[in-house]
Structure formats: structure tokens, C-alpha cells
Scaffold this motif. Sequence first.
Motif, PDB file in Angstrom:
ATOM      1  N   LEU A  30      -8.227  12.594  66.499  1.00  0.00           N
ATOM      2  CA  LEU A  30      -7.375  11.521  67.048  1.00  0.00           C
ATOM      3  C   LEU A  30      -6.489  12.058  68.170  1.00  0.00           C
ATOM      4  CD1 LEU A  30      -6.472   9.737  63.678  1.00  0.00           C
ATOM      5  CD2 LEU A  30      -8.102   8.982  65.428  1.00  0.00           C
ATOM      6  N   GLN A  66       6.911  28.434  60.852  1.00  0.00           N
ATOM      7  CA  GLN A  66       6.736  27.141  61.524  1.00  0.00           C
ATOM      8  C   GLN A  66       6.818  26.101  60.413  1.00  0.00           C
ATOM      9  OE1 GLN A  66       2.732  26.841  63.040  1.00  0.00           O
ATOM     10  NE2 GLN A  66       3.059  24.910  64.078  1.00  0.00           N
ATOM     11  N   ASN A 106      -9.792  15.333  61.250  1.00  0.00           N
ATOM     12  CA  ASN A 106      -9.600  13.960  61.723  1.00  0.00           C
ATOM     13  C   ASN A 106      -8.354  13.826  62.590  1.00  0.00           C
ATOM     14  OD1 ASN A 106     -11.854  13.040  60.476  1.00  0.00           O
ATOM     15  ND2 ASN A 106     -10.810  11.995  58.786  1.00  0.00           N
ATOM     16  N   GLY A 126       4.427  14.094  54.295  1.00  0.00           N
ATOM     17  CA  GLY A 126       3.381  14.130  55.315  1.00  0.00           C
ATOM     18  C   GLY A 126       3.362  15.405  56.115  1.00  0.00           C
ATOM     19  N   GLY A 127       2.158  15.945  56.222  1.00  0.00           N
ATOM     20  CA  GLY A 127       1.955  17.110  57.071  1.00  0.00           C
ATOM     21  C   GLY A 127       1.292  16.714  58.372  1.00  0.00           C
ATOM     22  N   SER A 128       0.409  15.699  58.296  1.00  0.00           N
ATOM     23  CA  SER A 128      -0.207  15.185  59.521  1.00  0.00           C
ATOM     24  C   SER A 128       0.770  14.260  60.222  1.00  0.00           C
ATOM     25  CB  SER A 128      -1.474  14.394  59.193  1.00  0.00           C
ATOM     26  OG  SER A 128      -2.339  15.148  58.391  1.00  0.00           O
ATOM     27  N   ILE A 172      -7.823  22.835  57.706  1.00  0.00           N
ATOM     28  CA  ILE A 172      -6.771  22.008  57.087  1.00  0.00           C
ATOM     29  C   ILE A 172      -5.432  22.197  57.797  1.00  0.00           C
ATOM     30  CG2 ILE A 172      -5.432  21.613  54.977  1.00  0.00           C
ATOM     31  CD1 ILE A 172      -7.909  22.414  53.355  1.00  0.00           C
ATOM     32  N   TRP A 173      -4.975  23.447  57.861  1.00  0.00           N
ATOM     33  CA  TRP A 173      -3.643  23.624  58.463  1.00  0.00           C
ATOM     34  C   TRP A 173      -3.740  23.511  59.980  1.00  0.00           C
ATOM     35  CZ3 TRP A 173      -2.499  29.315  56.495  1.00  0.00           C
ATOM     36  CH2 TRP A 173      -3.316  30.230  57.155  1.00  0.00           C
ATOM     37  N   PHE A 226       5.370  23.127  52.682  1.00  0.00           N
ATOM     38  CA  PHE A 226       4.498  24.279  52.939  1.00  0.00           C
ATOM     39  C   PHE A 226       5.177  25.168  53.977  1.00  0.00           C
ATOM     40  CE2 PHE A 226       0.978  21.588  51.426  1.00  0.00           C
ATOM     41  CZ  PHE A 226       0.086  22.494  50.860  1.00  0.00           C
ATOM     42  N   THR A 227       5.494  26.393  53.634  1.00  0.00           N
ATOM     43  CA  THR A 227       6.001  27.339  54.643  1.00  0.00           C
ATOM     44  C   THR A 227       5.272  28.656  54.437  1.00  0.00           C
ATOM     45  OG1 THR A 227       7.755  28.222  53.231  1.00  0.00           O
ATOM     46  CG2 THR A 227       8.321  26.317  54.588  1.00  0.00           C
ATOM     47  N   SER A 228       4.411  28.969  55.390  1.00  0.00           N
ATOM     48  CA  SER A 228       3.585  30.171  55.208  1.00  0.00           C
ATOM     49  C   SER A 228       4.264  31.401  55.765  1.00  0.00           C
ATOM     50  CB  SER A 228       2.233  29.970  55.869  1.00  0.00           C
ATOM     51  OG  SER A 228       1.401  29.243  55.000  1.00  0.00           O
ATOM     52  N   THR A 274      -5.649  18.658  60.554  1.00  0.00           N
ATOM     53  CA  THR A 274      -6.984  18.527  59.954  1.00  0.00           C
ATOM     54  C   THR A 274      -7.979  18.053  61.023  1.00  0.00           C
ATOM     55  OG1 THR A 274      -6.595  16.232  59.374  1.00  0.00           O
ATOM     56  CG2 THR A 274      -5.993  17.876  57.705  1.00  0.00           C
ATOM     57  N   MET A 315       7.039  22.637  59.373  1.00  0.00           N
ATOM     58  CA  MET A 315       6.895  21.243  59.806  1.00  0.00           C
ATOM     59  C   MET A 315       6.599  20.306  58.642  1.00  0.00           C
ATOM     60  SD  MET A 315       4.566  21.791  63.233  1.00  0.00           S
ATOM     61  CE  MET A 315       4.563  20.059  63.692  1.00  0.00           C
ATOM     62  N   THR A 316       5.814  20.794  57.686  1.00  0.00           N
ATOM     63  CA  THR A 316       5.273  19.899  56.664  1.00  0.00           C
ATOM     64  C   THR A 316       6.293  19.612  55.558  1.00  0.00           C
ATOM     65  OG1 THR A 316       3.118  20.860  57.100  1.00  0.00           O
ATOM     66  CG2 THR A 316       3.345  19.620  55.050  1.00  0.00           C
TER      67      THR A 316
HETATM   68  P1  FAD Z   1      -2.411  14.480  54.794  1.00  0.00           P
HETATM   69  O1  FAD Z   1      -1.770  14.182  56.064  1.00  0.00           O
HETATM   70  O2  FAD Z   1      -1.981  13.745  53.589  1.00  0.00           O
HETATM   71  O3  FAD Z   1      -3.987  14.288  54.987  1.00  0.00           O
HETATM   72  C1  FAD Z   1      -4.894  13.993  53.904  1.00  0.00           C
HETATM   73  C2  FAD Z   1      -6.253  13.610  54.517  1.00  0.00           C
HETATM   74  O4  FAD Z   1      -6.105  12.419  55.270  1.00  0.00           O
HETATM   75  C3  FAD Z   1      -6.823  14.642  55.465  1.00  0.00           C
HETATM   76  O5  FAD Z   1      -8.203  14.760  55.258  1.00  0.00           O
HETATM   77  C4  FAD Z   1      -6.585  14.063  56.839  1.00  0.00           C
HETATM   78  O6  FAD Z   1      -7.581  14.435  57.772  1.00  0.00           O
HETATM   79  C5  FAD Z   1      -6.676  12.584  56.550  1.00  0.00           C
HETATM   80  N1  FAD Z   1      -5.900  11.798  57.508  1.00  0.00           N
HETATM   81  C6  FAD Z   1      -4.562  11.803  57.692  1.00  0.00           C
HETATM   82  N2  FAD Z   1      -4.225  10.947  58.654  1.00  0.00           N
HETATM   83  C7  FAD Z   1      -5.363  10.391  59.102  1.00  0.00           C
HETATM   84  C8  FAD Z   1      -5.680   9.421  60.083  1.00  0.00           C
HETATM   85  N3  FAD Z   1      -4.727   8.866  60.840  1.00  0.00           N
HETATM   86  N4  FAD Z   1      -6.965   9.073  60.275  1.00  0.00           N
HETATM   87  C9  FAD Z   1      -7.938   9.646  59.543  1.00  0.00           C
HETATM   88  N5  FAD Z   1      -7.718  10.557  58.608  1.00  0.00           N
HETATM   89  C10 FAD Z   1      -6.445  10.940  58.373  1.00  0.00           C
HETATM   90  N6  FAD Z   1       2.665  23.459  57.123  1.00  0.00           N
HETATM   91  C11 FAD Z   1       3.742  23.919  57.789  1.00  0.00           C
HETATM   92  O7  FAD Z   1       4.461  23.147  58.388  1.00  0.00           O
HETATM   93  N7  FAD Z   1       4.017  25.243  57.820  1.00  0.00           N
HETATM   94  C12 FAD Z   1       3.250  26.132  57.199  1.00  0.00           C
HETATM   95  O8  FAD Z   1       3.518  27.319  57.283  1.00  0.00           O
HETATM   96  C13 FAD Z   1       2.111  25.686  56.473  1.00  0.00           C
HETATM   97  N8  FAD Z   1       1.334  26.544  55.799  1.00  0.00           N
HETATM   98  C14 FAD Z   1       0.265  26.082  55.093  1.00  0.00           C
HETATM   99  C15 FAD Z   1      -0.497  26.959  54.346  1.00  0.00           C
HETATM  100  C16 FAD Z   1      -1.565  26.518  53.611  1.00  0.00           C
HETATM  101  C17 FAD Z   1      -2.353  27.483  52.813  1.00  0.00           C
HETATM  102  C18 FAD Z   1      -1.901  25.148  53.623  1.00  0.00           C
HETATM  103  C19 FAD Z   1      -3.078  24.633  52.842  1.00  0.00           C
HETATM  104  C20 FAD Z   1      -1.149  24.256  54.340  1.00  0.00           C
HETATM  105  C21 FAD Z   1      -0.045  24.709  55.078  1.00  0.00           C
HETATM  106  N9  FAD Z   1       0.756  23.848  55.802  1.00  0.00           N
HETATM  107  C22 FAD Z   1       1.848  24.301  56.480  1.00  0.00           C
HETATM  108  C23 FAD Z   1       0.556  22.417  55.704  1.00  0.00           C
HETATM  109  C24 FAD Z   1      -0.552  21.874  56.563  1.00  0.00           C
HETATM  110  O9  FAD Z   1      -0.239  21.939  57.916  1.00  0.00           O
HETATM  111  C25 FAD Z   1      -0.801  20.437  56.120  1.00  0.00           C
HETATM  112  O10 FAD Z   1      -1.258  20.477  54.793  1.00  0.00           O
HETATM  113  C26 FAD Z   1      -1.791  19.737  57.002  1.00  0.00           C
HETATM  114  O11 FAD Z   1      -1.253  19.534  58.280  1.00  0.00           O
HETATM  115  C27 FAD Z   1      -2.222  18.388  56.413  1.00  0.00           C
HETATM  116  O12 FAD Z   1      -1.134  17.618  56.021  1.00  0.00           O
HETATM  117  P2  FAD Z   1      -1.058  16.957  54.558  1.00  0.00           P
HETATM  118  O13 FAD Z   1      -1.259  18.043  53.577  1.00  0.00           O
HETATM  119  O14 FAD Z   1       0.149  16.152  54.462  1.00  0.00           O
HETATM  120  O15 FAD Z   1      -2.345  16.041  54.493  1.00  0.00           O
END
Ligand code: FAD
Length: 621
Positions: free
Chosen positions: A484, A217, A480, A224-226, A474-475, A252-254, A478, A219-220
Motif C-alpha cells: 500500500l 526505534q 501488505n 497498532g504497529g502498521s 513482518i517488522w 515491541f522494542t527490539s 508487513t 513505534m509500535t
Molecule cells: P497489524 O498491523 O495488526 O497487522 C496484522 C495483519 O494485517 C498483517 O498481516 C498486515 O499485513 C495486515 N494489514 C494491516 N493493515 C492492512 C491493510 N491496510 N491492508 C491489508 N492488510 C493489512 N516495532 C517497533 O516499533 N520497534 C521495534 O523494535 C520492533 N521490534 C520488533 C521485533 C519483532 C521480533 C517483531 C515480530 C516485531 C517488532 N516490532 C517492532 C513490531 C512490528 O513492526 C509490527 O509488529 C509490525 O509493523 C506489524 O504491526 P502489528 O503487529 O500491529 O500488525
Amino acid sequence: WEAAGYLPFTRARIGPFFQENPVLKNPFVEDALLRGYLKRHIPQEVILSDLCAFGEHVAKEVDGWGRECEVNPPRLVHFDPWGRRVDHIVTSHAWKRMKDLSAQEGIVAIGYERSFGEWRLEDRCTSFFRFSSCVLFHFSNVFLSSSKKCMYVFPSRVYQMSKLYLFSPSSGLYTCPLAMTDGAAKVIQSLGVSWPVEDAYSRLTTRHPERFWTSGQWMTERQGGSDVASGTETVAVPQTDGSYKLHGFKWFTSATDADMTLTLARVQDKTGATIPGSKGLSLFYAEVSRDEDGRLRGIEVQRLKDKLGTRQMPTAELLLDGLPARRLSEEGRGVSSIANMLTITRIHNSVSAAAAMRRVLQLARDYATRRTAFGKLLKDHPLHMQTLARMEVESRGAFLLVMDVCRLLGREESGVATEHDAHLLRLLTPVVKLYTGKQAVAVVSEGLESFGGQGYIEDTGLPGILRDAQVLSIWEGTTNVLSLDVLRCVARSSGMVLHAYFSHTKSLLAGASSVSSLAPAVTAVGGALCELEEFVQVAATRAPSYLELAARDLAYSLARIYTGALLIDHACWKGASPSDTYAALRWCEQDLCPVARNQRRGHYDSNTSLDAALVFDQSIQ
Ligand code: FAD
Ligand code: UCC
């Protein structure tokens, strides 16, 4: 000296005492709540005995493979000895065994060997003989009803998730690819697309190890992952045959050793332009394959992530450099099309969270019968038992909340869900994921402490449980971001999801109104529900920023109140034990509605600048 057994110049003695280690016993047999819940909801003997046998296998053998996955983590081989780029992810033997086992045990398949809703019994038996060789499945359907028009819904999802719950803590994180595999199957099924994914779908949902595929999956991206809508830079270049080539960087691709993936990208028009934001994202299907020279087609594995936990599983950064892909969604419908995958993976995440809590408790409980301190076993120290009991209450709440969401999912997939059920499922999916993800870290952390210093020692296997729990919040969104999401789904349904929530919670409480032993719990949940209703009325008149600040507390309140009602409901069941009642009472002693409390304190009115000032406090020069 000699007589006392001490000789000069002999090797120092290390003493005769060695602490007995905690022993993992059959997690099905050890779990009174799981057995009670299943006895109540799916009492088919054949299912219970399958779970019991699987539990035995998990304790006796599979758990050891899980440990092997941890101590033999995957590694990336970029080049072959002659300098050719191969990007080979080498995984352990145990990891591969987990794949075969998952297929054989139907950890994904059970969810799809479904439930025939209101099909006639004869039709269901015919369909069984046509499509399935699974004896279990046949029996369970035949047992269900002897009536011609059967109204019974086969609870495939509850069965599947119960099995996953037993498997998860011993799976060496193989539950991660399984979650995405289940999610991909669900997306393919819900989009109703056949070609080119018919074969993939059958592989994702098969019980035959040699055919079984897992999915990724992706996506990230780095930005930005969120915020996937702004963060996705990957472009899809149309090819003359209707396919696409993807170019981008997935951050990130797990479980990157998957056979296929679902991913998001922006379709380029003839000038190379793309549409920004969510409306420019489409959903793609891609197979992970190799060319004649053994090179990955259109993919370079940049590196494997060096992670706090989930080390058993490869998580890679991928350069997509012309990855052949097929578009599955309409153009611009990528996020809404992958939403079904998010629902499934978030539910899997919640099952894993509940399972991690249960596992640490089972081990802590066993250890308490083996470890002595201050002259008696830990189990005889009331304060230690109180600590474990508090963990137990959290764990029970999480389990019932998760299983209720699985029940709703099963109803939806069987075509018997009411509109009310569908609203509840939409609302509770982010709620259960965010709440259990956080609970898991707290409970597992407390659990480690219950082993004293040994809880901190790597080769006991205990620290890994905590490391792996930390990712659950986290994944897949998150805390927050999911809070939302709760607000968004309330707004988009014009409050209908909340209406479903209130009426269902009240109906759960109504069933307990005459049970005097539960009265304090019923009063507490009823009171909290009123507070929540008042909050919602006030919040509806306030600016969006008010709701945004309240979002996390609102999600917590939704989780705690609903879980309280589920614990009460379970304690009312005729087969319930006194511990079920006690657990309900204890759960309901906590602050069930933090959003009302913080509203009264004015925390959502004007705190934004104060919060920022506090966080970035520079007032002392
Ligand atoms: P950010 O979006 O930068 O978030 C940073 C912080 O800001 C967080 O605390 C968040 O809650 C907060 N935040 C963000 N937006 C808001 C808002 N609007 N209001 C308040 N707070 C906010 N992704 C994939 O697609 N495929 C995978 O297979 C995959 N595997 C993963 C495996 C691991 C071990 C990990 C750690 C991550 C993996 N991910 C994967 C990624 C994961 O889905 C993202 O790291 C996660 O969705 C958060 O995105 P980000 O890292 O960009 O954090
Ligand atoms: O982390 C990952 C994999 C890890 C491994 C898996 C492990 C599983 C468990 C294992 C246990 C051991 S994969 C990456 C996961 N990434 C995320 O979860 C992203 C988090 N961010 C969000 O969820 C955001 O809310 C977004 C990306 C969905 C927001 O994007 P947008 O573009 O701003 O979305 P909108 O505008 O809110 O929604 C676009 C459409 C709408 O539909 P339409 O267009 O019809 O109005 C929404 O209703 O998508 C719909 N939609 C949803 N529908 C959005 N979210 C949902 C939802 N949750 N359910 C249904």
C-alpha cells in the motif's frame, strides 16, 4: 563371535560413519556475484581487501560468536537481591563483542564517512586528515581520481552494505540494532538538528567501541504497529525547560539494551488534550539512562517477548513512565520525520534477507560436496543441483535489487541524485523490502531441506536461519502495508515514480539489445514492461478499491521486472561470466508481471465478498 569382534555383553557399537558437517568458508571469497559486482562498481583494491579480510574473520571467529548469541539469549532481571527494581537486561558476552566489532569495522560508520560528491580532491584529503584516522578511507579516496574537480561519487553505501551482507548471517542478529542505529543517524542528519543530538550523532557513527551507541526505534504500540497514526497512545508532557516527559506503553522494542531511541508521541496541550491521527504525532529523542539507584529513568521493562526467532536479541514491552525526551520534529511531523529511518531500516532488512539466502546456499553447496546418497555425492545428482540452482537465481536477483537500491541511496546522500533517482529510491525501497523478505523465507526453507533431516536439527544452527528469516516480512512494515505504501508513493508523486521506473528499466534493457545470448530474457522483460504499462493505464481509470486489491501483485511485478533488467544488465558487463547470463535467462522465465495476469482474470474487480466468503466459509452446517 569373538573373532568377528562381537562379544556378548559388550556396549552396542554405534557404527563408524559420521557425516561431515557443512563448513562455512570465507563468504566474500565464496560469493562470485558479490565479487563480480564490486569489481564492476567499486574496483578499489583497498575496499576489496578489507571485505576479503572481514569475510575471513567472519568465517573463522565471528560466526561462532553469533552462535553463542543464539544459545545464550538475553534475560531480564526485574529485581536485585534486595527487592529493588532494576530491570536489567542481561546479554551474552558474544552480544557485547558484536557491538565492539560493529564499531571497529565501521558497519554503520562507513555509510557516513562519506562521499564528498564533487569536492576537490585536495579538499577531500584535508577533510580526511581532519576527521578520520581511517587509513582505508584515505587510500580509497586518493585512488579515485587524480583530477582536481572529481566527479566520482564515493560509493560508501554500497561498500557499507556489502560489509553488512557478509556480517549479517553471523552477527547473532546484531544487525538489528545496527539498522536502527543507522536509521537514527540518518534522521538526525536529515533533520539538521544539532542540540541535543550532536553528541548522539557522533556516537552512532563512530568507529570507537568505547564511544559507540546504538539506537532503538519505538513505534509500535498495542493498538497498532502498521497503523501507527491510530495506534499511538503515548503522550508527551511539556516541561518548563522545553523538554518533555513521555508516558505510554511501547509494545515491541527490539535491542532494548540500546543507549538511546527515537520514538513517537502526542504532545499534550495545557488542558491535557492531544491531536488524534497522524497530525498529532511528533518525533522524540530519548536517552536510556539510569539514576543514582541504578533504576532506569522513566522506563519499566514489563517483560521480554518470547519469540519464534531473533532470540539472540532482547525485544521488550516497555512502560514509559515519565521518560525524559526532546522533541526533534515540528509538532505533528512525527511520521514524515521518522520516514528516513524507515528507509534505512528497510534497506538493512533487505540486505539481511539477501544475505540469509546467500548463507544457506553457501552451506548447502558445501554440504553437497560432502554428503553421499544413492552411491554418489549430492552435487552429482542433477535434480539436487537444479534445486540449488533455482535458489541461486533467487539469491542473485535479490542481491542485485538490494545493491541497486543502496547505489541510489548513496547517490542521494552524495547530492548527485537526479529527481529521477530520488523517485526510484522512494519506489524501490518498499518494493525491495517486501520482495526480499518473502523470498528469504522461501529460499531458506528450501535450503534447510537440502540438508535433509539435519536441516531440522537445532544445534546445527540451521533452523535459526529460517526462524530469523520469518521476521523479515513482518517488522519494518508487513508485505501488505508496504504494498500500500507503493500505491501511496505513486499517487503522491502523480505517477512520477512510475515514470522513473519505466524509463530506467528501459535504459537497462537498451544496453543489452545487441547481446544475442540474452535475447529471450530481454524479450521477456520488455513484454512484461509493456503489460505493466497497460495495467497502469487501465488502473488509473478505476476506483481506489481496485488498486488496493492489485497492490501486492503490482509490487511483485515491479520487483520481478526490475530485477530481471538488473540481471540482464549485469550479464552484459564485460567481466560477466556465463553463469550471469544463465541466471538472467532463468529469472526471466517466471511470470514477471503477475498483476497483468490477475487483472485479466478479473481478480481486482469484485472479489472482495468472494474472498471473505471463502475465508470464512460456513456453508456446511
Ligand atoms: P497489524 O498491523 O495488526 O497487522 C496484522 C495483519 O494485517 C498483517 O498481516 C498486515 O499485513 C495486515 N494489514 C494491516 N493493515 C492492512 C491493510 N491496510 N491492508 C491489508 N492488510 C493489512 N516495532 C517497533 O516499533 N520497534 C521495534 O523494535 C520492533 N521490534 C520488533 C521485533 C519483532 C521480533 C517483531 C515480530 C516485531 C517488532 N516490532 C517492532 C513490531 C512490528 O513492526 C509490527 O509488529 C509490525 O509493523 C506489524 O504491526 P502489528 O503487529 O500491529 O500488525
Ligand atoms: O519494526 C520495527 C523495528 C524492527 C527492528 C529493525 C530491524 C531492521 C532490519 C534488521 C535486519 C536483521 S520498528 C516499526 C516499524 N513500523 C513500521 O514500519 C510501520 C509500518 N506502517 C507504515 O509504514 C505506514 O505506512 C505508516 C505508519 C507510515 C502510515 O502512517 P500515516 O500516518 O498513515 O502516514 P501517511 O499519511 O501515509 O504519511 C505521513 C507522512 C507523509 O508526508 P507528508 O506529511 O509530508 O505528506 C508521507 O509522505 O509521512 C510520509 N511518509 C513517508 N515518506 C510515510 N511513509 C513514508 C516512507 N516510507 N517514505 C517517505
